[in-house]
Design a protein around this motif. Structure first.
Motif, PDB file in Angstrom:
ATOM      1  N   ILE A  27       4.785   9.648   7.865  1.00 20.49           N
ATOM      2  CA  ILE A  27       5.515   9.968   6.373  1.00 20.49           C
ATOM      3  C   ILE A  27       5.420  10.898   5.342  1.00 20.49           C
ATOM      4  CG2 ILE A  27       2.587   9.883   5.848  1.00 20.49           C
ATOM      5  CD1 ILE A  27       3.446   6.743   4.393  1.00 20.49           C
ATOM      6  N   ASP A  28       5.088  12.164   6.256  1.00 21.11           N
ATOM      7  CA  ASP A  28       5.192  13.338   5.259  1.00 21.11           C
ATOM      8  C   ASP A  28       6.109  14.336   6.104  1.00 21.11           C
ATOM      9  OD1 ASP A  28       4.639  13.922   8.521  1.00 21.11           O
ATOM     10  OD2 ASP A  28       2.727  15.368   7.461  1.00 21.11           O
ATOM     11  N   GLY A  29       6.571  13.219   6.596  1.00 19.24           N
ATOM     12  CA  GLY A  29       8.177  13.508   6.523  1.00 19.24           C
ATOM     13  C   GLY A  29       9.033  14.275   7.997  1.00 19.24           C
ATOM     14  N   GLN A  67       6.450  -5.675  -2.271  1.00 19.73           N
ATOM     15  CA  GLN A  67       5.531  -5.389  -1.813  1.00 19.73           C
ATOM     16  C   GLN A  67       4.782  -4.148  -1.049  1.00 19.73           C
ATOM     17  OE1 GLN A  67       3.532  -8.507   0.658  1.00 19.73           O
ATOM     18  NE2 GLN A  67       3.506  -9.753  -1.137  1.00 19.73           N
ATOM     19  N   GLU A  68       6.609  -3.384  -0.974  1.00 14.45           N
ATOM     20  CA  GLU A  68       5.985  -1.883  -0.906  1.00 14.45           C
ATOM     21  C   GLU A  68       6.314  -1.185  -1.531  1.00 14.45           C
ATOM     22  OE1 GLU A  68       3.381   0.506  -0.486  1.00 14.45           O
ATOM     23  OE2 GLU A  68       2.927  -0.227   1.675  1.00 14.45           O
ATOM     24  N   PRO A  69       6.516  -0.694  -3.583  1.00 16.57           N
ATOM     25  CA  PRO A  69       7.994  -0.247  -3.887  1.00 16.57           C
ATOM     26  C   PRO A  69       6.856   1.219  -3.832  1.00 16.57           C
ATOM     27  CG  PRO A  69       5.981  -1.038  -5.423  1.00 16.57           C
ATOM     28  CD  PRO A  69       5.663  -1.618  -3.714  1.00 16.57           C
ATOM     29  N   GLY A  70       6.230   1.376  -3.439  1.00 18.67           N
ATOM     30  CA  GLY A  70       5.695   4.050  -4.016  1.00 18.67           C
ATOM     31  C   GLY A  70       6.886   3.969  -2.927  1.00 18.67           C
ATOM     32  N   SER A  71       6.983   5.221  -3.523  1.00 20.34           N
ATOM     33  CA  SER A  71       7.310   6.405  -2.546  1.00 20.34           C
ATOM     34  C   SER A  71       6.259   6.168  -1.613  1.00 20.34           C
ATOM     35  CB  SER A  71       7.146   7.759  -2.969  1.00 20.34           C
ATOM     36  OG  SER A  71       6.301   7.962  -3.381  1.00 20.34           O
ATOM     37  N   GLU A  72       6.219   7.850  -0.111  1.00 18.34           N
ATOM     38  CA  GLU A  72       5.854   7.550   0.863  1.00 18.34           C
ATOM     39  C   GLU A  72       4.744   8.363   0.078  1.00 18.34           C
ATOM     40  OE1 GLU A  72       8.587   7.163   1.458  1.00 18.34           O
ATOM     41  OE2 GLU A  72       9.310   6.154   3.168  1.00 18.34           O
ATOM     42  N   GLU A  73       4.912   9.269  -0.274  1.00 25.91           N
ATOM     43  CA  GLU A  73       3.468  10.176  -1.128  1.00 25.91           C
ATOM     44  C   GLU A  73       2.324   9.142  -1.806  1.00 25.91           C
ATOM     45  OE1 GLU A  73       2.099  13.348  -4.140  1.00 25.91           O
ATOM     46  OE2 GLU A  73       4.278  13.459  -3.336  1.00 25.91           O
ATOM     47  N   GLU A  74       2.780   7.636  -2.752  1.00 26.15           N
ATOM     48  CA  GLU A  74       2.124   6.767  -3.199  1.00 26.15           C
ATOM     49  C   GLU A  74       1.349   5.902  -2.246  1.00 26.15           C
ATOM     50  OE1 GLU A  74       4.279   6.650  -7.444  1.00 26.15           O
ATOM     51  OE2 GLU A  74       5.402   6.194  -5.614  1.00 26.15           O
ATOM     52  N   ILE A  75       2.172   6.077  -1.430  1.00 30.17           N
ATOM     53  CA  ILE A  75       1.623   4.925   0.153  1.00 30.17           C
ATOM     54  C   ILE A  75       0.598   5.919   1.006  1.00 30.17           C
ATOM     55  CG2 ILE A  75       2.080   4.084   1.608  1.00 30.17           C
ATOM     56  CD1 ILE A  75       4.946   3.493   1.184  1.00 30.17           C
ATOM     57  N   ALA A  76       0.634   6.846   1.490  1.00 27.92           N
ATOM     58  CA  ALA A  76      -0.668   7.237   1.846  1.00 27.92           C
ATOM     59  C   ALA A  76      -1.637   7.579   1.243  1.00 27.92           C
ATOM     60  CB  ALA A  76       0.274   8.993   2.095  1.00 27.92           C
ATOM     61  N   PRO A  86      -2.126   7.109  11.964  1.00 27.76           N
ATOM     62  CA  PRO A  86      -1.261   7.286  11.034  1.00 27.76           C
ATOM     63  C   PRO A  86      -0.250   6.788  10.899  1.00 27.76           C
ATOM     64  CG  PRO A  86      -1.203   8.079  13.872  1.00 27.76           C
ATOM     65  CD  PRO A  86      -2.501   7.252  13.844  1.00 27.76           C
ATOM     66  N   LEU A  87       0.293   7.154   9.919  1.00 35.25           N
ATOM     67  CA  LEU A  87       1.622   6.403   8.913  1.00 35.25           C
ATOM     68  C   LEU A  87       3.259   7.065   8.833  1.00 35.25           C
ATOM     69  CD1 LEU A  87      -0.887   6.034   5.965  1.00 35.25           C
ATOM     70  CD2 LEU A  87      -0.188   4.410   7.514  1.00 35.25           C
ATOM     71  N   PHE A  88       4.305   6.775   8.844  1.00 32.38           N
ATOM     72  CA  PHE A  88       5.449   6.653   8.881  1.00 32.38           C
ATOM     73  C   PHE A  88       6.167   6.375   7.735  1.00 32.38           C
ATOM     74  CE2 PHE A  88       3.475   6.287  13.323  1.00 32.38           C
ATOM     75  CZ  PHE A  88       4.221   7.376  13.681  1.00 32.38           C
ATOM     76  N   ALA A  89       6.966   7.012   7.544  1.00 34.34           N
ATOM     77  CA  ALA A  89       7.583   6.812   6.406  1.00 34.34           C
ATOM     78  C   ALA A  89       8.258   4.802   6.550  1.00 34.34           C
ATOM     79  CB  ALA A  89       9.262   7.444   6.677  1.00 34.34           C
ATOM     80  N   LYS A  90       8.467   4.811   5.471  1.00 29.68           N
ATOM     81  CA  LYS A  90       9.091   3.776   4.812  1.00 29.68           C
ATOM     82  C   LYS A  90      10.346   3.339   5.243  1.00 29.68           C
ATOM     83  CE  LYS A  90       8.731   2.372   0.687  1.00 29.68           C
ATOM     84  NZ  LYS A  90       9.246   2.155  -1.062  1.00 29.68           N
TER      85      LYS A  90
END
Length: 161
Positions: A13-15, A71-80, A92-96
Motif C-alpha cells: 500500500i506504500d508502493g 466500495q473502495e473509492p479512496g487512494s492507497e493513503e486514504e485506505i491505509a 500488511p495491506l497492498f495497493a488497490k
C-alpha cells in the motif's frame, strides 16, 4: 517451473514491490477488502487473527478492491489511514487491485484458478472473499465473504501445526 502464488510480485500500500513469500510464514490469508462494504467490520476480525497467530507464522494480506459496488473509492493513503484509525489494522495491506476481468492482478488469477468458487466459478463474487494458502503456496481453502474471520481458526491452526 511455474511461479507459485508466493512468488508473484505485489505492490504494498506504500508502493514497495514484494512477494508474499518474502513476508515469511507458515500460512497466508489473502483477502480482497473494501472500506465501504457491509463486510468492512471484518477488518476487526482479521486483525484479531493477525494478533493471535502472527507469532506462530500467519500472514494476512489485504488487497483493497473497488470492483464491487465502488466500495473502495479512496487512494492507497486514504485506505491505509482508514484501516489503521477505524480498525487498528496492522497486518500488511497492498495497493488497490482488480480481482476479476482483464485487469485482474496475477495473484488473483492464480488464486481463482487453483480454488474455483461455487459451481466451479472462476470469478470472485464480492469483497472479503478469503483464500488460505500454505507455506508452499498451495490454496487449502476458499471462503465466502459471509464467512467471518473467526470461523477460519480451525483451518489456520492445522496449517500452523
Amino acid at each position: 517451473m511455474t511461479e507459485t502464488i508466493l512468488q508473484i510480485p505485489c505492490e504494498t500500500i506504500d508502493g514497495r514491490e514484494v512477494t508474499l513469500g518474502e513476508l515469511g510464514g507458515k500460512a497466508f490469508l489473502i483477502v480482497n477488502t473494501a472500506s465501504k462494504c457491509g463486510f468492512t467490520p471484518q477488518y476487526k476480525g482479521l486483525e484479531a487473527l493477525w494478533q493471535k497467530y502472527r507469532e506462530r507464522g500467519l500472514q494476512i494480506a489485504g488487497f483493497p478492491c473497488n470492483q464491487f459496488g465502488a466500495q473502495e473509492p479512496g487512494s492507497e493513503e486514504e485506505i491505509a489511514q482508514f484501516c489503521e484509525l477505524k480498525y487498528g489494522v496492522s497486518f500488511p495491506l497492498f495497493a488497490k487491485v482488480e480481482v476479476n476481468g482483464r485487469q485482474a492482478h496475477p495473484l488473483f488469477i492464480q488464486l481463482k484458478s487453483l480454488a474455483p468458487g461455487l459451481l466451479g466459478s472462476k470469478g470472485i463474487k464480492w469483497n472479503f472473499t478469503k483464500f488460505l494458502v500454505d507455506a508452499e503456496g498451495r490454496v487449502v481453502g476458499r471462503y465466502a465473504p459471509t464467512t467471518g474471520p473467526a470461523e477460519l481458526e480451525k483451518d489456520i491452526e492445522k496449517l500452523l501445526g
